[in-house]
Design an enzyme around this catalytic site. Structure first.
Site, PDB file in Angstrom:
ATOM      1  N   LYS A   1       0.866  -1.198  -0.054  1.00  0.00           N
ATOM      2  CA  LYS A   1      -0.046  -0.237   0.143  1.00  0.00           C
ATOM      3  C   LYS A   1       1.041   1.117  -0.040  1.00  0.00           C
ATOM      4  CE  LYS A   1      -1.638   1.544   4.132  1.00  0.00           C
ATOM      5  NZ  LYS A   1      -1.365   2.878   4.375  1.00  0.00           N
ATOM      6  N   ASN A   2       1.978   1.064   0.798  1.00  0.00           N
ATOM      7  CA  ASN A   2       2.645   2.321   1.013  1.00  0.00           C
ATOM      8  C   ASN A   2       3.584   2.648   0.100  1.00  0.00           C
ATOM      9  OD1 ASN A   2       0.916   3.028   3.280  1.00  0.00           O
ATOM     10  ND2 ASN A   2       2.686   2.191   4.871  1.00  0.00           N
TER      11      ASN A   2
ATOM     12  N   ILE B   1       8.090   6.692  16.901  1.00  0.00           N
ATOM     13  CA  ILE B   1       7.366   7.562  15.852  1.00  0.00           C
ATOM     14  C   ILE B   1       6.148   8.316  15.716  1.00  0.00           C
ATOM     15  CG2 ILE B   1       7.020   7.092  13.253  1.00  0.00           C
ATOM     16  CD1 ILE B   1       9.822   6.287  13.872  1.00  0.00           C
TER      17      ILE B   1
ATOM     18  N   CYS C   1      -4.766  12.450  12.584  1.00  0.00           N
ATOM     19  CA  CYS C   1      -5.528  11.241  12.382  1.00  0.00           C
ATOM     20  C   CYS C   1      -5.273  10.613  13.933  1.00  0.00           C
ATOM     21  CB  CYS C   1      -5.152  10.147  11.297  1.00  0.00           C
ATOM     22  SG  CYS C   1      -3.480   9.365  11.778  1.00  0.00           S
TER      23      CYS C   1
ATOM     24  N   ARG D   1      -8.492  -0.605   4.576  1.00  0.00           N
ATOM     25  CA  ARG D   1      -7.820   0.698   4.013  1.00  0.00           C
ATOM     26  C   ARG D   1      -6.583  -0.024   3.836  1.00  0.00           C
ATOM     27  NH1 ARG D   1      -7.111   5.876   7.303  1.00  0.00           N
ATOM     28  NH2 ARG D   1      -5.693   5.782   5.451  1.00  0.00           N
TER      29      ARG D   1
ATOM     30  N   ARG E   1       0.467  14.538  12.875  1.00  0.00           N
ATOM     31  CA  ARG E   1       1.071  14.211  11.483  1.00  0.00           C
ATOM     32  C   ARG E   1       1.326  15.277  10.926  1.00  0.00           C
ATOM     33  NH1 ARG E   1      -1.220   8.454   9.582  1.00  0.00           N
ATOM     34  NH2 ARG E   1       0.729   8.520   8.458  1.00  0.00           N
TER      35      ARG E   1
ATOM     36  N   ASP F   1       4.640   0.422  11.987  1.00  0.00           N
ATOM     37  CA  ASP F   1       3.457  -0.234  11.457  1.00  0.00           C
ATOM     38  C   ASP F   1       3.332  -1.711  11.757  1.00  0.00           C
ATOM     39  OD1 ASP F   1       3.462   1.539   8.535  1.00  0.00           O
ATOM     40  OD2 ASP F   1       2.932   2.111  10.268  1.00  0.00           O
TER      41      ASP F   1
HETATM   42  C1  EPZ Z   1       4.278   6.764   6.376  1.00  0.00           C
HETATM   43  O1  EPZ Z   1       3.448   7.912   7.093  1.00  0.00           O
HETATM   44  C2  EPZ Z   1       3.336   5.718   6.276  1.00  0.00           C
HETATM   45  N1  EPZ Z   1       2.049   6.031   5.369  1.00  0.00           N
HETATM   46  C3  EPZ Z   1       2.722   5.280   7.597  1.00  0.00           C
HETATM   47  O2  EPZ Z   1       2.079   4.052   7.468  1.00  0.00           O
HETATM   48  C4  EPZ Z   1       3.951   5.026   8.651  1.00  0.00           C
HETATM   49  O3  EPZ Z   1       3.687   4.404   9.768  1.00  0.00           O
HETATM   50  C5  EPZ Z   1       4.826   6.005   8.662  1.00  0.00           C
HETATM   51  O4  EPZ Z   1       5.300   6.362   7.306  1.00  0.00           O
HETATM   52  C6  EPZ Z   1       6.219   5.880   9.191  1.00  0.00           C
HETATM   53  O5  EPZ Z   1       6.774   4.616   8.638  1.00  0.00           O
HETATM   54  C7  EPZ Z   1       2.500   6.140   4.085  1.00  0.00           C
HETATM   55  O6  EPZ Z   1       3.593   5.686   3.497  1.00  0.00           O
HETATM   56  C8  EPZ Z   1       1.206   6.288   3.077  1.00  0.00           C
HETATM   57  P1  EPZ Z   1       6.317  10.122   8.520  1.00  0.00           P
HETATM   58  P2  EPZ Z   1       3.997   9.305   7.080  1.00  0.00           P
HETATM   59  O7  EPZ Z   1       5.954  11.361   7.792  1.00  0.00           O
HETATM   60  O8  EPZ Z   1       4.986   9.699   6.010  1.00  0.00           O
HETATM   61  C9  EPZ Z   1       6.618  13.442  11.896  1.00  0.00           C
HETATM   62  C10 EPZ Z   1       0.126   2.682   7.774  1.00  0.00           C
HETATM   63  O9  EPZ Z   1      -0.501   2.137   8.739  1.00  0.00           O
HETATM   64  N2  EPZ Z   1       6.442  14.356  10.788  1.00  0.00           N
HETATM   65  O10 EPZ Z   1       7.446   9.259   8.348  1.00  0.00           O
HETATM   66  O11 EPZ Z   1       2.959  10.177   7.337  1.00  0.00           O
HETATM   67  C11 EPZ Z   1       5.405  12.644  11.965  1.00  0.00           C
HETATM   68  O12 EPZ Z   1       4.388  13.427  12.894  1.00  0.00           O
HETATM   69  C12 EPZ Z   1       0.552   4.175   7.920  1.00  0.00           C
HETATM   70  O13 EPZ Z   1       0.149   2.143   6.670  1.00  0.00           O
HETATM   71  C13 EPZ Z   1       6.560  15.816  11.048  1.00  0.00           C
HETATM   72  O14 EPZ Z   1       6.707  16.417  12.425  1.00  0.00           O
HETATM   73  O15 EPZ Z   1       4.858   9.215   8.492  1.00  0.00           O
HETATM   74  C14 EPZ Z   1       5.889  11.448  12.804  1.00  0.00           C
HETATM   75  O16 EPZ Z   1       5.796  11.514  14.219  1.00  0.00           O
HETATM   76  C15 EPZ Z   1       0.376   4.568   9.128  1.00  0.00           C
HETATM   77  N3  EPZ Z   1       6.384  16.701  10.136  1.00  0.00           N
HETATM   78  C16 EPZ Z   1       7.240  11.294  12.087  1.00  0.00           C
HETATM   79  O17 EPZ Z   1       7.541  12.436  11.565  1.00  0.00           O
HETATM   80  C17 EPZ Z   1       6.493  16.351   8.603  1.00  0.00           C
HETATM   81  O18 EPZ Z   1       6.497  17.086   7.798  1.00  0.00           O
HETATM   82  C18 EPZ Z   1       7.365  10.079  10.982  1.00  0.00           C
HETATM   83  O19 EPZ Z   1       6.102  10.628  10.096  1.00  0.00           O
HETATM   84  C19 EPZ Z   1       6.413  14.890   8.502  1.00  0.00           C
HETATM   85  C20 EPZ Z   1       6.451  14.062   9.478  1.00  0.00           C
END
Ligand code: EPZ
Length: 417
Positions: A22-23, A326, A116, A396, A121, A304
């Protein structure tokens, strides 16, 4: 709303075919906006999130044809550069159209994805990187408005590892003028799969798989055909199903080389794992041992898989210390597991899981995608019957999960809501 009735199902045995990730599919689908030629994707999972993106791109004027696991895109006639709130709120990853739209069309209006269940996020890194490449960005009535005559290459150091942040900036950089360096990039296999697909489309990306991506901008990208990488989280979830039910499952079309940390923790718990280039066999003959873990960016243990692994620790021999680094609110499965008889103490981002011999079927509620999976796993182990409500979360990210598990001996019934 659909529910899943999960009956006690031990000793799962047989083969499960792992779907495309998915990701990886989500960013790569958005990459279709970067070219006027046809992009063909195979091994695309039939998931709610993918259908949401199909609807979003269709609304922009992209011709999308999705049949079985093949998606074909033609973005030669994009007429609308807006990603509306009513779609983005249902699927945060829609923010991944931002980079491609600004890169190819010089303009984008994308609803700010709200938080969410698992956390706030924010997308500040996405915005910071685009501004570094010369985009003028304003936040107006809940929308990110970005414009640029042509993005220019920049040296960007991400403040933290962000998967979709890296993906958005990577897709922006491939059509920017000059060189972009993305330091502190995410190294998840899904980022790597996107980079490989972009290079097939004519991009010039190096450092793939490392924390520093270097992109030489080009004037346009051409079409390509790309096979989506196997879903390491789905595979990991089924590996836990084998471990918790003391079963023997062979996961086909998998990529064990992307699952190192998951495999290592399962082996520590007592699972016997054999692997090939495209399959993983997980056998568990005894009660699993408690295993400590901390979630961190790839290649460390993935967030995840935290909820699913917690379910396994709930019935393990011993006490496990789990740390979620995370997301700030990714323990919502804990109260539901405790209602089934688990013994878990949460203090901040630390969970102490005291293994118990038995879980008991109960009515539980899914709160987010991976929490839902952890409740299905718990339901298979539990005595009696577990009803998991709000499984739209599950749909999803998992393709026909009850069919896949029932084919190897589970007893799960979907009740249409
Ligand atoms: C991706 O989310 C995945 N989703 C998530 O999978 C996964 O849990 C996550 O990466 C971590 O591996 C997709 O790829 C569609 P991040 P993402 O940006 O990109 C902070 C699932 O279950 N952050 O890597 O949104 C954020 O708050 C989903 O399949 C900022 O502060 O996660 C978090 O604490 C859930 N500012 C950390 O970084 C930003 O601009 C990592 O978030 C971006 C992120």
């Amino acid at each position: 709303m659909d529910k899943l009735v999960v009956n006690h199902s031990m000793n799962l045995k047989g083969e499960i075919r792992v779907s495309g990730a998915k990701n990886a599919a989500l960013p790569i689908v958005c990459a279709s906006l970067l070219t006027a030629d046809e992009l063909v994707l195979t091994n695309v999972p039939q998931l709610k999130d993918i259908y949401t993106l199909e609807k979003l791109l269709g609304g922009m004027g992209v011709q999308v044809n999705f049949k079985n696991d093949v998606m074909k895109f033609n973005a030669s006639n994009v007429t609308n550069l807006v990603a509306p709130y009513e779609l983005v709120k249902t699927m945060r990853a829609s923010v991944l159209v931002l980079g491609p739209l600004v890169a190819r069309f010089g303009y984008a209006e994308v609803s700010l994805p709200g938080g969410c269940a698992i956390g706030a996020r924010p997308v500040d890194q996405h915005i910071k990187g685009l501004e570094a490449m010369g985009a003028e960005i304003s936040i107006d009535h809940g929308y990110i408005k970005a414009k640029a005559t042509r993005l220019k290459g920049a040296h960007i150091i991400m403040d933290m590892v962000t998967v979709t942040g890296t993906e958005n900036l990577l897709m922006a950089a491939v059509l920017a003028e000059g060189k972009t360096i993305l330091e502190n990039s995410a190294r998840e296999p899904e980022v790597t799969d996107l980079a490989h697909c972009l290079n097939k489309m004519g991009a010039k990306i190096s450092g793939i798989g490392t924390d520093t991506l270097v992109i030489e901008g080009v004037d346009f990208l051409h079409g390509a055909t790309h096979d989506i990488v196997a879903d390491r989280i789905e595979a990991g979830t089924f590996a836990i199903a084998a471990a918790i039910t003391q079963g023997d499952l062979t996961l086909t079309r998998a990529r064990p080389d992307t699952m190192g940390a998951i495999i290592e923790k399962l082996q520590k718990a007592g699972a016997v794992i054999t692997e090939g280039s495209d399959y993983l066999r997980v056998v568990m003959n005894s009660r699993p041992k408690a295993v400590d873990l901390t979630t961190l960016p790839y290649p460390a243990f993935p967030t995840d898989m935290q909820a699913q692994f917690m379910t396994r620790n709930c019935v393990a021999d011993g006490v496990a210390r789990m740390k979620e680094t995370i997301f700030e609110n990714r323990y919502m499965h804990v109260p539901e597991l405790c209602r089934m008889g688990a013994n878990i103490d949460v203090d901040g981002n630390i969970a102490l899981v005291h293994g118990v011999e038995q879980l008991y079927g109960a009515e539980v509620m899914a709160t987010d995608l991976r929490a839902s999976a952890s409740l299905v796993l718990a339901g298979m182990y539990a005595e009696g019957q577990t009803t998991v409500d709000r499984i739209y979360h599950l749909d999803r990210g998992y393709e026909h999960i009850e069919d896949k598990l029932n084919n190897v001996g589970a007893n799960i019934i979907r009740i249409k809501g």
